[in-house]
Design a protein around this motif. Sequence first.
Motif, mmCIF file in Angstrom:
data_model
loop_
_atom_site.group_PDB
_atom_site.id
_atom_site.type_symbol
_atom_site.label_atom_id
_atom_site.label_comp_id
_atom_site.label_asym_id
_atom_site.label_seq_id
_atom_site.Cartn_x
_atom_site.Cartn_y
_atom_site.Cartn_z
ATOM 1 N N THR A 37 140.781 -45.365 75.285
ATOM 2 C CA THR A 37 140.742 -45.439 76.963
ATOM 3 C C THR A 37 141.102 -44.022 77.101
ATOM 4 O OG1 THR A 37 141.300 -47.584 76.731
ATOM 5 C CG2 THR A 37 141.785 -46.389 78.747
ATOM 6 N N ASN B 112 137.934 -45.366 81.931
ATOM 7 C CA ASN B 112 136.661 -44.885 80.954
ATOM 8 C C ASN B 112 137.189 -44.967 79.617
ATOM 9 O OD1 ASN B 112 135.546 -43.208 83.042
ATOM 10 N ND2 ASN B 112 137.057 -41.575 83.101
ATOM 11 N N GLN B 113 136.042 -45.566 78.954
ATOM 12 C CA GLN B 113 136.462 -45.893 77.507
ATOM 13 C C GLN B 113 135.295 -45.712 76.649
ATOM 14 O OE1 GLN B 113 137.083 -50.137 76.747
ATOM 15 N NE2 GLN B 113 139.224 -49.565 76.658
ATOM 16 N N GLU C 131 132.496 -57.769 79.747
ATOM 17 C CA GLU C 131 132.599 -56.295 80.008
ATOM 18 C C GLU C 131 131.282 -55.845 79.549
ATOM 19 O OE1 GLU C 131 135.949 -55.313 77.585
ATOM 20 O OE2 GLU C 131 137.523 -55.813 79.270
ATOM 21 N N ARG D 131 134.870 -45.434 84.539
ATOM 22 C CA ARG D 131 135.525 -46.088 85.673
ATOM 23 C C ARG D 131 134.778 -46.061 86.861
ATOM 24 N NH1 ARG D 131 139.055 -43.329 89.208
ATOM 25 N NH2 ARG D 131 140.913 -44.711 89.744
ATOM 26 N N ARG E 102 132.180 -47.268 78.613
ATOM 27 C CA ARG E 102 132.473 -47.885 79.916
ATOM 28 C C ARG E 102 132.934 -46.626 80.798
ATOM 29 N NH1 ARG E 102 135.995 -52.789 80.683
ATOM 30 N NH2 ARG E 102 137.434 -51.724 79.187
ATOM 31 N N TYR F 182 128.918 -52.574 78.917
ATOM 32 C CA TYR F 182 129.119 -50.992 78.188
ATOM 33 C C TYR F 182 127.592 -50.590 78.223
ATOM 34 C CZ TYR F 182 133.291 -52.795 76.000
ATOM 35 O OH TYR F 182 134.707 -53.315 75.602
ATOM 36 N N SER G 119 134.091 -51.344 85.862
ATOM 37 C CA SER G 119 135.053 -51.166 84.739
ATOM 38 C C SER G 119 136.046 -50.009 85.460
ATOM 39 C CB SER G 119 134.340 -50.087 83.868
ATOM 40 O OG SER G 119 135.198 -49.607 82.798
#
Length: 194
Positions: free
Chosen positions: A9, A54-55, A173, A46, A44, A175, A51
């Motif tokens: 993250t 930020n990941q 979620e 933000r 992902r 992605y 989402s």
Amino acid sequence: MHAMQYEFTLPADYDMDVIRSRVARVGHLLDDWDGLGVKAYLLRERGVRGSAVNQYGPFYLWNTVEGMNAFLWGGAFQGPVNDFGRPRVRQWTGLAYEEGGAAHSPAAFAVQRRQPVPEGAELAGIMAEAVDETARLAERDGAVLAAAVVDTHAWEVVHFSLWEHDTPKADGEVYQVLHLSSPGRGALPRGRQW
């Protein structure tokens, strides 16, 4: 089949093009990794597709524990550790795997849904439902593949699916898939894993 995921993250103002460039530069290195079924390089952002973060969170389906261990302990995993710090690596046991109707299409998006196994639930029934859900996901329009896995320490089922289009027919979620390494995808066992 074994599954594995770690997530980084990143700060809210992080330039996610750094991750895109990194995957473009090194993603191919696992395209022929022995023992790997599939590695989806997942991102992902933000404010995008719901989402909050930020990941970067790659998701793996392994054919062999030896392949997974060679990745973790043989040096390949040290690169992301050096760049981002050592993450917690989650591992799950496979419940089911199915190829989707769009199996020969490139994967553009992934959906991951975590589902706790309720205390006192009849385990065989919960696991059978996860197998059925995997088959249902794989039958939906645009599905590339679907899998269900379980963590018996945290008692959590994870449903994972890849999609060829930007409107996946799955809850969870979402992605973006930056790259897909799938050297042993054809060897992943289909259907129920017991």
